[in-house]
Design an enzyme around this catalytic site. Structure first.
Site, short mmCIF file in Angstrom:
data_model
loop_
_atom_site.label_atom_id
_atom_site.label_comp_id
_atom_site.label_asym_id
_atom_site.label_seq_id
_atom_site.Cartn_x
_atom_site.Cartn_y
_atom_site.Cartn_z
N THR A 1 -9.44 0.70 -9.02
CA THR A 1 -8.92 -0.60 -8.45
C THR A 1 -8.86 -1.49 -9.46
O THR A 1 -9.88 -1.57 -10.23
CB THR A 1 -9.26 -0.59 -7.08
OG1 THR A 1 -9.54 0.26 -6.39
CG2 THR A 1 -8.94 -1.83 -6.67
N ARG B 1 0.83 -1.22 -0.04
CA ARG B 1 0.13 -0.04 -0.02
C ARG B 1 0.87 1.19 0.10
O ARG B 1 1.84 1.34 0.42
CB ARG B 1 -0.86 -0.18 1.34
CG ARG B 1 -1.76 0.97 1.45
CD ARG B 1 -3.11 0.90 0.39
NE ARG B 1 -4.18 1.71 1.00
CZ ARG B 1 -5.13 1.94 0.11
NH1 ARG B 1 -5.09 1.49 -1.09
NH2 ARG B 1 -6.22 2.56 0.48
N1 GLY Z 1 -8.65 2.96 -3.11
C1 GLY Z 1 -9.62 2.10 -2.43
C2 GLY Z 1 -9.13 1.22 -1.69
O1 GLY Z 1 -8.03 0.98 -1.74
O2 GLY Z 1 -9.94 0.74 -0.94
#
Ligand code: GLY
Length: 609
Positions: free
Chosen positions: A412, A138
Protein backbone atom coordinates in the site's frame (compact mmCIF):
# COMPACT_ATOMS: atom_id res chain seq x y z
CA UNK A 1 -21.31 19.69 -8.53
CA UNK A 2 -17.87 21.15 -8.84
CA UNK A 3 -16.47 22.67 -5.71
CA UNK A 4 -15.56 26.28 -5.34
CA UNK A 5 -11.91 25.39 -5.17
CA UNK A 6 -9.66 28.18 -6.24
CA UNK A 7 -5.96 27.93 -6.57
CA UNK A 8 -3.30 30.59 -6.46
CA UNK A 9 0.02 30.93 -8.14
CA UNK A 10 2.65 32.32 -5.80
CA UNK A 11 6.35 32.84 -5.91
CA UNK A 12 7.87 29.57 -4.95
CA UNK A 13 10.80 27.80 -3.48
CA UNK A 14 10.89 24.05 -3.32
CA UNK A 15 12.36 22.01 -0.55
CA UNK A 16 12.75 18.31 -0.75
CA UNK A 17 13.94 15.64 1.57
CA UNK A 18 14.35 12.04 0.82
CA UNK A 19 15.99 9.21 2.66
CA UNK A 20 17.18 6.20 0.72
CA UNK A 21 15.87 2.88 1.88
CA UNK A 22 19.33 1.47 1.60
CA UNK A 23 20.69 4.04 4.01
CA UNK A 24 17.86 3.39 6.41
CA UNK A 25 18.40 -0.34 6.26
CA UNK A 26 22.02 0.18 7.19
CA UNK A 27 20.94 2.27 10.16
CA UNK A 28 18.24 -0.23 11.00
CA UNK A 29 20.80 -3.01 11.07
CA UNK A 30 22.71 -1.08 13.71
CA UNK A 31 19.57 -0.84 15.78
CA UNK A 32 18.76 -4.55 15.78
CA UNK A 33 19.27 -5.82 19.23
CA UNK A 34 19.67 -2.31 20.55
CA UNK A 35 16.94 -1.94 23.14
CA UNK A 36 17.01 -0.08 26.39
CA UNK A 37 16.08 3.36 27.56
CA UNK A 38 18.24 6.37 27.88
CA UNK A 39 16.39 7.04 31.12
CA UNK A 40 12.94 7.19 32.62
CA UNK A 41 10.80 9.67 34.45
CA UNK A 42 9.92 9.21 38.09
CA UNK A 43 6.24 8.35 38.64
CA UNK A 44 4.05 11.38 39.09
CA UNK A 45 6.38 13.75 37.28
CA UNK A 46 5.74 12.70 33.72
CA UNK A 47 5.21 15.37 31.11
CA UNK A 48 4.45 14.75 27.44
CA UNK A 49 8.00 15.75 26.51
CA UNK A 50 9.42 12.96 28.66
CA UNK A 51 8.70 10.50 25.86
CA UNK A 52 12.15 11.32 24.51
CA UNK A 53 13.77 9.62 27.48
CA UNK A 54 12.29 6.31 26.30
CA UNK A 55 14.15 6.27 23.01
CA UNK A 56 17.05 3.86 22.70
CA UNK A 57 20.28 5.79 22.23
CA UNK A 58 20.77 4.28 18.77
CA UNK A 59 17.22 4.58 17.43
CA UNK A 60 17.91 4.86 13.69
CA UNK A 61 15.35 7.51 12.74
CA UNK A 62 16.45 11.04 13.62
CA UNK A 63 13.77 12.69 15.73
CA UNK A 64 15.61 16.02 15.60
CA UNK A 65 15.67 16.32 11.82
CA UNK A 66 14.15 19.52 10.46
CA UNK A 67 10.80 19.00 8.73
CA UNK A 68 10.26 20.29 5.21
CA UNK A 69 8.56 23.67 5.62
CA UNK A 70 6.42 25.47 3.06
CA UNK A 71 3.97 28.33 3.00
CA UNK A 72 1.94 27.68 -0.13
CA UNK A 73 1.48 23.98 -0.65
CA UNK A 74 2.89 20.61 0.28
CA UNK A 75 2.82 17.04 -0.97
CA UNK A 76 4.25 14.16 1.03
CA UNK A 77 4.35 10.71 -0.53
CA UNK A 78 6.37 7.53 -0.57
CA UNK A 79 8.43 8.67 -3.52
CA UNK A 80 10.41 11.82 -4.29
CA UNK A 81 9.48 11.86 -8.00
CA UNK A 82 5.80 11.57 -7.20
CA UNK A 83 5.86 14.27 -4.50
CA UNK A 84 7.63 16.61 -6.93
CA UNK A 85 4.93 15.97 -9.55
CA UNK A 86 2.22 16.89 -7.01
CA UNK A 87 4.06 19.99 -5.81
CA UNK A 88 4.47 21.15 -9.44
CA UNK A 89 0.71 20.82 -9.92
CA UNK A 90 0.13 22.99 -6.84
CA UNK A 91 2.68 25.52 -8.08
CA UNK A 92 0.93 25.60 -11.44
CA UNK A 93 -2.32 26.61 -9.78
CA UNK A 94 -3.87 23.21 -9.18
CA UNK A 95 -5.73 22.46 -5.98
CA UNK A 96 -5.11 19.65 -3.48
CA UNK A 97 -7.30 17.16 -5.39
CA UNK A 98 -5.48 17.92 -8.65
CA UNK A 99 -2.18 17.32 -6.87
CA UNK A 100 -3.45 14.10 -5.28
CA UNK A 101 -4.57 12.79 -8.70
CA UNK A 102 -1.25 13.60 -10.38
CA UNK A 103 0.78 12.23 -7.45
CA UNK A 104 -1.24 9.00 -7.40
CA UNK A 105 -0.68 8.42 -11.11
CA UNK A 106 3.04 9.21 -10.76
CA UNK A 107 3.26 6.67 -7.92
CA UNK A 108 1.83 4.07 -10.30
CA UNK A 109 4.97 4.56 -12.39
CA UNK A 110 7.77 5.13 -9.87
CA UNK A 111 6.43 3.05 -6.97
CA UNK A 112 5.04 0.03 -8.85
CA UNK A 113 5.14 -2.27 -5.82
CA UNK A 114 2.29 -0.25 -4.34
CA UNK A 115 1.35 2.79 -6.42
CA UNK A 116 -1.04 1.61 -9.05
CA UNK A 117 -3.70 1.81 -11.67
CA UNK A 118 -4.40 -1.90 -11.19
CA UNK A 119 -5.57 -1.62 -7.58
CA UNK A 120 -7.81 0.61 -5.53
CA UNK A 121 -7.86 3.17 -2.77
CA UNK A 122 -9.59 5.78 -0.68
CA UNK A 123 -9.49 9.57 -0.71
CA UNK A 124 -10.48 11.78 2.22
CA UNK A 125 -10.95 15.48 1.46
CA UNK A 126 -11.41 18.48 3.73
CA UNK A 127 -12.01 21.71 1.89
CA UNK A 128 -10.82 24.96 3.37
CA UNK A 129 -14.44 25.91 4.09
CA UNK A 130 -14.83 22.85 6.30
CA UNK A 131 -16.78 20.60 3.91
CA UNK A 132 -15.60 17.02 3.88
CA UNK A 133 -15.86 14.10 1.47
CA UNK A 134 -14.70 10.50 1.27
CA UNK A 135 -14.31 8.54 -1.95
CA UNK A 136 -14.27 4.73 -2.00
CA UNK A 137 -12.50 3.30 -5.03
CA UNK A 138 -11.72 -0.03 -3.51
CA UNK A 139 -11.56 -3.03 -5.85
CA UNK A 140 -14.70 -5.15 -6.22
CA UNK A 141 -15.07 -8.90 -6.49
CA UNK A 142 -15.74 -9.89 -10.12
CA UNK A 143 -19.28 -11.07 -10.94
CA UNK A 144 -18.08 -14.67 -11.16
CA UNK A 145 -16.59 -14.56 -7.64
CA UNK A 146 -18.24 -16.58 -4.90
CA UNK A 147 -17.78 -17.31 -1.22
CA UNK A 148 -15.73 -20.50 -1.41
CA UNK A 149 -13.83 -19.80 -4.61
CA UNK A 150 -10.41 -20.17 -2.96
CA UNK A 151 -11.14 -23.41 -1.09
CA UNK A 152 -9.97 -26.74 -2.46
CA UNK A 153 -11.89 -30.02 -2.17
CA UNK A 154 -10.61 -30.40 1.42
CA UNK A 155 -11.85 -26.96 2.37
CA UNK A 156 -8.28 -25.59 2.51
CA UNK A 157 -7.22 -22.24 1.07
CA UNK A 158 -5.50 -22.40 -2.31
CA UNK A 159 -2.49 -20.36 -3.46
CA UNK A 160 -4.65 -18.56 -6.01
CA UNK A 161 -5.70 -16.11 -3.32
CA UNK A 162 -2.30 -14.41 -3.27
CA UNK A 163 -0.56 -15.10 -6.54
CA UNK A 164 -1.78 -14.97 -10.09
CA UNK A 165 -4.81 -14.01 -12.06
CA UNK A 166 -7.56 -15.20 -9.75
CA UNK A 167 -6.24 -13.07 -6.87
CA UNK A 168 -7.38 -9.77 -8.38
CA UNK A 169 -10.42 -7.69 -7.69
CA UNK A 170 -11.76 -5.32 -10.36
CA UNK A 171 -9.41 -2.31 -10.16
CA UNK A 172 -10.84 0.96 -8.86
CA UNK A 173 -7.98 3.45 -8.94
CA UNK A 174 -8.59 5.09 -12.32
CA UNK A 175 -12.34 5.41 -11.69
CA UNK A 176 -11.60 6.91 -8.28
CA UNK A 177 -9.11 9.48 -9.50
CA UNK A 178 -11.39 10.36 -12.41
CA UNK A 179 -14.41 10.75 -10.12
CA UNK A 180 -12.47 12.89 -7.64
CA UNK A 181 -11.28 15.10 -10.48
CA UNK A 182 -14.77 15.41 -12.00
CA UNK A 183 -16.09 16.61 -8.65
CA UNK A 184 -13.26 18.73 -7.33
CA UNK A 185 -10.55 19.13 -9.96
CA UNK A 186 -9.57 22.53 -11.30
CA UNK A 187 -6.83 21.80 -13.87
CA UNK A 188 -7.48 19.79 -17.06
CA UNK A 189 -7.36 16.00 -16.51
CA UNK A 190 -4.81 15.55 -19.29
CA UNK A 191 -2.35 17.88 -17.55
CA UNK A 192 -2.53 15.70 -14.42
CA UNK A 193 -1.88 12.44 -16.29
CA UNK A 194 0.94 13.80 -18.46
CA UNK A 195 3.65 13.82 -15.74
CA UNK A 196 3.05 10.09 -15.15
CA UNK A 197 3.40 9.45 -18.90
CA UNK A 198 6.66 11.41 -18.91
CA UNK A 199 7.96 9.28 -16.03
CA UNK A 200 6.85 6.07 -17.73
CA UNK A 201 8.88 7.09 -20.76
CA UNK A 202 11.94 7.01 -18.53
CA UNK A 203 13.27 8.03 -15.13
CA UNK A 204 16.52 7.46 -13.28
CA UNK A 205 16.46 4.63 -10.76
CA UNK A 206 17.09 5.87 -7.22
CA UNK A 207 17.84 3.88 -4.03
CA UNK A 208 14.21 3.26 -3.13
CA UNK A 209 13.37 1.69 -6.49
CA UNK A 210 16.67 -0.23 -6.72
CA UNK A 211 16.07 -1.71 -3.28
CA UNK A 212 12.46 -2.57 -3.99
CA UNK A 213 13.18 -4.36 -7.28
CA UNK A 214 16.22 -6.23 -6.03
CA UNK A 215 14.36 -7.52 -2.97
CA UNK A 216 11.44 -8.81 -5.02
CA UNK A 217 13.25 -10.68 -7.80
CA UNK A 218 11.60 -14.04 -7.16
CA UNK A 219 8.10 -12.57 -7.20
CA UNK A 220 8.86 -10.48 -10.29
CA UNK A 221 10.00 -13.62 -12.14
CA UNK A 222 6.70 -15.39 -11.53
CA UNK A 223 5.03 -14.11 -14.69
CA UNK A 224 6.62 -13.42 -18.06
CA UNK A 225 5.17 -9.97 -18.66
CA UNK A 226 6.11 -8.90 -15.12
CA UNK A 227 9.69 -10.10 -15.58
CA UNK A 228 9.90 -8.40 -18.99
CA UNK A 229 8.66 -5.12 -17.49
CA UNK A 230 10.55 -4.96 -14.20
CA UNK A 231 13.58 -7.17 -14.83
CA UNK A 232 14.69 -5.96 -18.25
CA UNK A 233 17.42 -8.30 -19.52
CA UNK A 234 16.69 -10.59 -16.58
CA UNK A 235 17.91 -8.32 -13.78
CA UNK A 236 16.51 -5.42 -11.79
CA UNK A 237 17.29 -1.99 -13.20
CA UNK A 238 20.48 -0.66 -11.62
CA UNK A 239 20.88 2.39 -9.45
CA UNK A 240 21.38 5.40 -11.71
CA UNK A 241 20.13 3.68 -14.87
CA UNK A 242 17.21 4.96 -16.94
CA UNK A 243 14.09 2.82 -16.54
CA UNK A 244 11.30 3.10 -19.07
CA UNK A 245 7.88 1.43 -19.22
CA UNK A 246 6.59 2.00 -22.78
CA UNK A 247 3.50 -0.21 -22.40
CA UNK A 248 2.50 1.67 -19.26
CA UNK A 249 3.13 4.99 -21.05
CA UNK A 250 0.73 3.87 -23.79
CA UNK A 251 -1.92 2.85 -21.23
CA UNK A 252 -1.56 6.17 -19.41
CA UNK A 253 -1.86 7.98 -22.75
CA UNK A 254 -5.23 6.28 -23.33
CA UNK A 255 -6.26 7.32 -19.80
CA UNK A 256 -5.09 10.87 -20.52
CA UNK A 257 -7.07 11.07 -23.77
CA UNK A 258 -10.20 9.04 -22.92
CA UNK A 259 -10.47 9.53 -19.14
CA UNK A 260 -11.86 6.57 -17.21
CA UNK A 261 -12.90 4.87 -20.46
CA UNK A 262 -9.24 4.72 -21.37
CA UNK A 263 -8.97 2.06 -18.69
CA UNK A 264 -12.39 0.42 -18.32
CA UNK A 265 -13.28 0.18 -22.01
CA UNK A 266 -11.49 -0.17 -25.32
CA UNK A 267 -7.93 -1.38 -25.68
CA UNK A 268 -6.90 -1.36 -22.01
CA UNK A 269 -10.00 -3.32 -20.97
CA UNK A 270 -9.41 -5.76 -23.82
CA UNK A 271 -5.82 -6.29 -22.68
CA UNK A 272 -6.94 -6.93 -19.09
CA UNK A 273 -9.54 -9.45 -20.21
CA UNK A 274 -7.03 -11.15 -22.53
CA UNK A 275 -4.62 -11.39 -19.58
CA UNK A 276 -7.37 -12.92 -17.47
CA UNK A 277 -8.10 -15.49 -20.17
CA UNK A 278 -4.41 -16.34 -20.48
CA UNK A 279 -4.04 -16.99 -16.75
CA UNK A 280 -7.43 -18.39 -15.72
CA UNK A 281 -8.66 -15.16 -14.11
CA UNK A 282 -12.32 -14.15 -13.92
CA UNK A 283 -12.48 -10.38 -14.54
CA UNK A 284 -14.65 -9.68 -17.60
CA UNK A 285 -15.46 -6.72 -19.87
CA UNK A 286 -18.72 -6.29 -17.96
CA UNK A 287 -16.90 -6.20 -14.61
CA UNK A 288 -14.66 -3.43 -15.92
CA UNK A 289 -17.36 -1.39 -17.65
CA UNK A 290 -19.59 -1.68 -14.56
CA UNK A 291 -17.02 -0.48 -12.01
CA UNK A 292 -17.89 2.74 -10.18
CA UNK A 293 -16.29 4.63 -7.32
CA UNK A 294 -18.65 5.50 -4.44
CA UNK A 295 -18.87 8.67 -2.37
CA UNK A 296 -19.25 7.84 1.35
CA UNK A 297 -19.87 9.96 4.41
CA UNK A 298 -16.48 10.17 6.12
CA UNK A 299 -16.16 8.89 9.68
CA UNK A 300 -15.94 12.04 11.81
CA UNK A 301 -15.22 11.90 15.56
CA UNK A 302 -13.62 13.97 18.28
CA UNK A 303 -10.39 13.14 20.09
CA UNK A 304 -9.54 15.41 23.03
CA UNK A 305 -11.27 18.34 21.38
CA UNK A 306 -9.77 17.75 17.93
CA UNK A 307 -12.01 16.69 15.05
CA UNK A 308 -10.76 13.64 13.18
CA UNK A 309 -12.00 12.98 9.63
CA UNK A 310 -11.22 9.55 8.29
CA UNK A 311 -12.33 6.91 5.83
CA UNK A 312 -15.66 5.13 6.13
CA UNK A 313 -16.32 1.51 5.17
CA UNK A 314 -15.35 -0.18 2.87
CA UNK A 315 -12.33 0.89 4.85
CA UNK A 316 -12.27 -0.25 8.43
CA UNK A 317 -9.74 2.50 9.12
CA UNK A 318 -11.89 5.40 10.29
CA UNK A 319 -14.31 3.35 12.38
CA UNK A 320 -11.59 1.32 14.10
CA UNK A 321 -9.54 4.48 14.70
CA UNK A 322 -12.60 6.10 16.26
CA UNK A 323 -13.37 3.05 18.40
CA UNK A 324 -9.83 2.97 19.82
CA UNK A 325 -9.85 6.76 20.35
CA UNK A 326 -13.14 6.58 22.26
CA UNK A 327 -11.79 3.85 24.57
CA UNK A 328 -8.49 5.67 25.15
CA UNK A 329 -10.04 9.10 25.65
CA UNK A 330 -11.02 7.80 29.10
CA UNK A 331 -7.37 7.81 30.18
CA UNK A 332 -4.99 10.76 30.40
CA UNK A 333 -2.32 9.24 28.19
CA UNK A 334 -0.17 12.36 28.42
CA UNK A 335 0.36 11.70 32.13
CA UNK A 336 1.75 8.22 31.48
CA UNK A 337 5.28 7.25 30.66
CA UNK A 338 5.28 6.97 26.83
CA UNK A 339 5.75 3.30 25.86
CA UNK A 340 5.96 2.48 29.57
CA UNK A 341 4.06 -0.49 30.98
CA UNK A 342 0.78 1.32 31.64
CA UNK A 343 0.75 3.20 28.34
CA UNK A 344 1.57 0.09 26.28
CA UNK A 345 -0.95 -1.99 28.21
CA UNK A 346 -3.75 0.50 27.60
CA UNK A 347 -2.93 0.83 23.91
CA UNK A 348 -2.93 -2.95 23.50
CA UNK A 349 -6.18 -3.42 25.42
CA UNK A 350 -7.98 -0.71 23.44
CA UNK A 351 -6.61 -1.94 20.11
CA UNK A 352 -7.66 -5.54 20.82
CA UNK A 353 -11.21 -4.51 21.52
CA UNK A 354 -11.44 -2.22 18.51
CA UNK A 355 -10.02 -4.87 16.14
CA UNK A 356 -12.37 -7.53 17.55
CA UNK A 357 -15.28 -5.33 16.48
CA UNK A 358 -13.63 -4.41 13.19
CA UNK A 359 -13.08 -8.02 12.24
CA UNK A 360 -16.64 -9.05 13.06
CA UNK A 361 -18.75 -6.17 11.81
CA UNK A 362 -17.08 -4.05 9.18
CA UNK A 363 -17.43 -4.75 5.47
CA UNK A 364 -18.78 -3.23 2.26
CA UNK A 365 -21.70 -0.97 3.28
CA UNK A 366 -23.47 -1.73 -0.01
CA UNK A 367 -23.78 -5.36 1.13
CA UNK A 368 -23.84 -5.42 4.91
CA UNK A 369 -25.62 -3.59 7.74
CA UNK A 370 -23.11 -2.47 10.36
CA UNK A 371 -23.47 -0.94 13.86
CA UNK A 372 -21.19 1.88 12.74
CA UNK A 373 -22.68 4.79 14.71
CA UNK A 374 -22.70 2.76 17.88
CA UNK A 375 -19.21 1.36 17.35
CA UNK A 376 -17.68 4.85 17.18
CA UNK A 377 -19.78 6.42 19.96
CA UNK A 378 -18.40 7.73 23.26
CA UNK A 379 -20.94 5.58 25.13
CA UNK A 380 -19.70 2.41 23.52
CA UNK A 381 -16.10 3.46 24.21
CA UNK A 382 -17.03 3.74 27.89
CA UNK A 383 -18.63 0.29 27.84
CA UNK A 384 -15.64 -1.29 26.15
CA UNK A 385 -13.28 0.47 28.58
CA UNK A 386 -15.10 -1.03 31.59
CA UNK A 387 -13.66 -4.48 30.89
CA UNK A 388 -10.03 -3.26 30.84
CA UNK A 389 -8.11 -4.28 33.95
CA UNK A 390 -5.08 -2.17 34.82
CA UNK A 391 -3.06 -5.03 36.28
CA UNK A 392 -3.80 -7.82 33.82
CA UNK A 393 -4.03 -8.39 30.09
CA UNK A 394 -7.39 -9.62 28.87
CA UNK A 395 -6.68 -12.53 26.53
CA UNK A 396 -7.98 -11.92 23.03
CA UNK A 397 -9.87 -15.21 23.36
CA UNK A 398 -11.96 -13.49 26.04
CA UNK A 399 -12.69 -10.44 23.87
CA UNK A 400 -15.45 -10.93 21.36
CA UNK A 401 -17.21 -8.33 19.29
CA UNK A 402 -19.06 -6.15 21.79
CA UNK A 403 -22.28 -5.42 19.93
CA UNK A 404 -23.83 -8.85 19.58
CA UNK A 405 -23.59 -11.32 16.76
CA UNK A 406 -23.26 -9.75 13.36
CA UNK A 407 -26.39 -10.34 11.33
CA UNK A 408 -24.37 -12.71 9.23
CA UNK A 409 -21.75 -14.55 10.68
CA UNK A 410 1.30 -4.69 1.96
CA UNK A 411 1.46 -3.34 -0.55
CA UNK A 412 0.00 0.00 0.00
CA UNK A 413 1.09 3.61 -0.34
CA UNK A 414 -0.08 6.94 1.04
CA UNK A 415 0.08 10.60 0.09
CA UNK A 416 -0.93 13.74 1.96
CA UNK A 417 -1.55 17.12 0.30
CA UNK A 418 -2.41 20.64 1.44
CA UNK A 419 -2.82 23.45 -1.08
CA UNK A 420 -2.46 27.21 -0.83
CA UNK A 421 -6.09 27.68 0.21
CA UNK A 422 -5.89 25.10 2.99
CA UNK A 423 -7.76 22.35 1.18
CA UNK A 424 -6.45 19.01 2.41
CA UNK A 425 -6.46 15.57 0.82
CA UNK A 426 -5.33 12.21 2.21
CA UNK A 427 -5.11 9.26 -0.19
CA UNK A 428 -4.16 5.68 0.59
CA UNK A 429 -4.02 3.27 -2.33
CA UNK A 430 -2.95 -0.32 -2.73
CA UNK A 431 -2.43 -3.46 -4.78
CA UNK A 432 -2.24 -5.34 -1.44
CA UNK A 433 1.01 -7.38 -1.42
CA UNK A 434 4.30 -6.03 -2.77
CA UNK A 435 3.76 -5.99 -6.55
CA UNK A 436 0.19 -7.26 -5.99
CA UNK A 437 -0.72 -10.52 -7.71
CA UNK A 438 2.66 -10.31 -9.55
CA UNK A 439 0.67 -10.37 -12.81
CA UNK A 440 1.45 -7.58 -15.26
CA UNK A 441 -1.18 -7.07 -17.95
CA UNK A 442 0.72 -7.94 -21.13
CA UNK A 443 1.15 -4.94 -23.47
CA UNK A 444 -0.49 -2.68 -20.90
CA UNK A 445 2.47 -2.53 -18.53
CA UNK A 446 0.76 -2.43 -15.12
CA UNK A 447 0.43 -4.85 -12.25
CA UNK A 448 -2.88 -6.20 -11.01
CA UNK A 449 -3.78 -6.32 -7.34
CA UNK A 450 -4.19 -9.40 -5.15
CA UNK A 451 -6.83 -7.71 -3.06
CA UNK A 452 -9.16 -10.74 -2.87
CA UNK A 453 -7.15 -11.77 0.23
CA UNK A 454 -8.63 -8.81 2.08
CA UNK A 455 -11.94 -10.66 2.04
CA UNK A 456 -12.45 -13.36 4.63
CA UNK A 457 -11.83 -16.08 2.02
CA UNK A 458 -12.38 -18.56 4.83
CA UNK A 459 -14.23 -16.69 7.60
CA UNK A 460 -12.58 -17.30 10.95
CA UNK A 461 -9.15 -18.11 9.46
CA UNK A 462 -6.31 -15.55 9.23
CA UNK A 463 -5.46 -13.73 5.99
CA UNK A 464 -1.89 -12.74 4.99
CA UNK A 465 -1.90 -9.99 7.62
CA UNK A 466 -3.03 -12.46 10.30
CA UNK A 467 -6.41 -10.74 10.48
CA UNK A 468 -9.19 -13.14 11.44
CA UNK A 469 -12.32 -11.74 9.87
CA UNK A 470 -15.95 -12.84 9.89
CA UNK A 471 -18.84 -13.63 7.60
CA UNK A 472 -19.71 -9.99 6.96
CA UNK A 473 -16.53 -9.76 4.90
CA UNK A 474 -17.01 -13.07 3.04
CA UNK A 475 -16.63 -13.01 -0.76
CA UNK A 476 -19.69 -12.05 -2.79
CA UNK A 477 -19.94 -11.04 -6.44
CA UNK A 478 -19.59 -7.29 -6.86
CA UNK A 479 -18.67 -6.70 -3.20
CA UNK A 480 -15.72 -4.61 -2.05
CA UNK A 481 -13.27 -6.30 0.33
CA UNK A 482 -12.69 -4.70 3.74
CA UNK A 483 -9.57 -2.57 4.04
CA UNK A 484 -7.46 -1.19 6.88
CA UNK A 485 -6.36 1.87 4.90
CA UNK A 486 -6.83 4.98 7.04
CA UNK A 487 -6.32 8.27 5.20
CA UNK A 488 -7.03 10.84 7.92
CA UNK A 489 -7.28 14.59 8.49
CA UNK A 490 -7.25 16.18 11.97
CA UNK A 491 -8.66 19.62 12.77
CA UNK A 492 -7.67 21.64 15.84
CA UNK A 493 -10.25 22.47 18.53
CA UNK A 494 -10.19 26.01 17.04
CA UNK A 495 -11.47 24.62 13.72
CA UNK A 496 -8.15 25.07 11.91
CA UNK A 497 -6.55 22.34 9.86
CA UNK A 498 -3.88 20.58 11.93
CA UNK A 499 -2.62 17.25 10.59
CA UNK A 500 -2.92 15.10 7.45
CA UNK A 501 -1.66 11.56 7.78
CA UNK A 502 -1.81 7.97 6.55
CA UNK A 503 0.42 4.98 5.93
CA UNK A 504 0.75 1.64 4.19
CA UNK A 505 1.17 -1.47 6.34
CA UNK A 506 -1.84 -3.76 6.02
CA UNK A 507 -3.40 -4.49 9.38
CA UNK A 508 -0.92 -2.16 11.15
CA UNK A 509 -2.17 0.93 9.33
CA UNK A 510 -4.85 1.80 11.85
CA UNK A 511 -2.64 1.56 14.95
CA UNK A 512 0.09 3.46 13.08
CA UNK A 513 -2.30 6.32 12.28
CA UNK A 514 -3.64 6.26 15.84
CA UNK A 515 -0.11 6.54 17.26
CA UNK A 516 0.70 9.44 14.96
CA UNK A 517 -2.43 11.26 16.14
CA UNK A 518 -1.85 10.44 19.80
CA UNK A 519 1.81 11.46 19.45
CA UNK A 520 0.88 14.96 18.27
CA UNK A 521 -2.23 15.42 20.42
CA UNK A 522 -1.32 13.67 23.70
CA UNK A 523 2.45 13.92 23.64
CA UNK A 524 2.77 17.23 21.78
CA UNK A 525 5.32 15.81 19.35
CA UNK A 526 6.51 17.63 16.26
CA UNK A 527 5.66 16.09 12.90
CA UNK A 528 9.17 14.59 12.66
CA UNK A 529 9.02 13.15 16.15
CA UNK A 530 5.54 11.74 15.63
CA UNK A 531 6.48 9.95 12.40
CA UNK A 532 9.98 8.86 13.41
CA UNK A 533 9.14 7.63 16.91
CA UNK A 534 9.03 3.87 17.52
CA UNK A 535 5.72 2.06 16.96
CA UNK A 536 3.72 -0.71 18.54
CA UNK A 537 0.87 -2.84 17.22
CA UNK A 538 -1.85 -5.21 18.40
CA UNK A 539 -4.74 -6.43 16.24
CA UNK A 540 -6.68 -8.74 18.58
CA UNK A 541 -5.50 -11.88 16.80
CA UNK A 542 -2.77 -13.01 16.90
CA UNK A 543 -2.89 -12.08 20.61
CA UNK A 544 0.44 -10.29 20.89
CA UNK A 545 1.92 -6.84 21.21
CA UNK A 546 4.32 -6.29 18.32
CA UNK A 547 7.08 -3.73 18.70
CA UNK A 548 9.72 -2.16 16.53
CA UNK A 549 13.24 -2.96 17.76
CA UNK A 550 13.94 -0.61 20.65
CA UNK A 551 10.32 0.53 21.03
CA UNK A 552 9.99 -1.10 24.46
CA UNK A 553 12.60 -1.51 27.15
CA UNK A 554 13.48 -4.95 28.51
CA UNK A 555 12.01 -3.86 31.83
CA UNK A 556 8.71 -2.83 30.27
CA UNK A 557 8.49 -6.04 28.27
CA UNK A 558 9.08 -8.08 31.40
CA UNK A 559 6.35 -6.16 33.21
CA UNK A 560 3.92 -6.60 30.31
CA UNK A 561 4.65 -10.34 30.14
CA UNK A 562 4.03 -10.62 33.87
CA UNK A 563 0.59 -9.10 33.22
CA UNK A 564 -0.21 -11.81 30.68
CA UNK A 565 0.74 -10.06 27.44
CA UNK A 566 2.69 -11.80 24.72
CA UNK A 567 5.27 -9.33 23.42
CA UNK A 568 7.13 -9.96 20.15
CA UNK A 569 9.36 -7.98 17.84
CA UNK A 570 7.59 -7.03 14.64
CA UNK A 571 8.10 -9.34 11.70
CA UNK A 572 6.52 -8.22 8.45
CA UNK A 573 4.97 -10.86 6.19
CA UNK A 574 6.58 -9.20 3.16
CA UNK A 575 10.14 -8.96 4.38
CA UNK A 576 12.38 -9.38 7.36
CA UNK A 577 12.24 -5.61 7.88
CA UNK A 578 11.15 -5.15 11.48
CA UNK A 579 9.72 -1.63 11.18
CA UNK A 580 6.05 -0.77 10.93
CA UNK A 581 4.51 1.20 8.08
CA UNK A 582 5.59 4.28 6.18
CA UNK A 583 3.66 7.32 7.40
CA UNK A 584 3.35 10.44 5.24
CA UNK A 585 2.33 13.46 7.29
CA UNK A 586 1.80 17.21 7.11
CA UNK A 587 1.29 19.33 10.21
CA UNK A 588 0.01 22.90 9.98
CA UNK A 589 1.94 24.88 12.56
CA UNK A 590 0.48 27.65 14.71
CA UNK A 591 2.00 30.19 12.29
CA UNK A 592 0.20 28.35 9.42
CA UNK A 593 3.38 27.01 7.86
CA UNK A 594 3.03 23.50 6.48
CA UNK A 595 5.55 21.12 8.00
CA UNK A 596 5.87 17.90 6.04
CA UNK A 597 7.60 14.68 6.87
CA UNK A 598 7.98 11.44 4.97
CA UNK A 599 8.68 8.35 7.05
CA UNK A 600 12.37 7.36 6.82
CA UNK A 601 11.40 3.71 7.33
CA UNK A 602 11.21 3.32 3.57
CA UNK A 603 12.16 6.74 2.26
CA UNK A 604 9.80 9.08 0.44
CA UNK A 605 9.79 12.86 0.24
CA UNK A 606 7.97 15.96 1.37
CA UNK A 607 7.99 18.66 -1.32
CA UNK A 608 6.60 22.10 -0.70
CA UNK A 609 6.78 25.58 -2.10
N1 GLY B 1 -4.57 -4.30 1.29
C1 GLY B 1 -4.45 -3.78 2.60
C2 GLY B 1 -5.67 -3.05 3.04
O1 GLY B 1 -6.41 -2.54 2.20
O2 GLY B 1 -5.93 -2.98 4.21
Amino acid sequence: MRSTFTAHRRTSTTTTRTTGWVVMLALAALALGACGPAGSSPAGEVTPADWRTRLPSDWPFDIDAAPVAAENGMVVSTDAYASAVGADVLRDGGNAVDAAVATSLALAVVNPEAGNIGGGGFMVVRLADGRTAALDYRERAPAAAHRDMYLDENGELSDGLFLGHRASGVPGSVAGLWTAHQEHGSLPWASLVQPAIDLAEGFEIRERQAHSFSHSIDGLRAFEATAATFLPGGSPPELGSQFSQPDLAATLTRIRDEGRDGFYRGRTAALIVAEMERGGGIITDEDLAGYDAAWRDPVVFSYRGHTVISMAPTSSGGATLAAMAKILEGYDLSSLEWHGTEHTHLLAEAWKRAYADRNAYLADPDFVEMPLDRMISAEYGTERRASIEMARATPSSAIGPGLGRPERETETTHLSVIDADGNAVAVTTTINSFYGSKVTVRDAGFLLNNEMDDFAAQPGKPNQFGLVQGENNAIEAGKRMLSAMTPTIVVRPSGELFFVVGSPGGATIITNVFQNISNVVDFEMTVVEAVNAPRLHHQHLPDRIQYEPGALTEETMAALRAMGHTVDERFSPDSAYPYIGDAQAIMVAGDRRMLGWSDPRRGGAAVGY
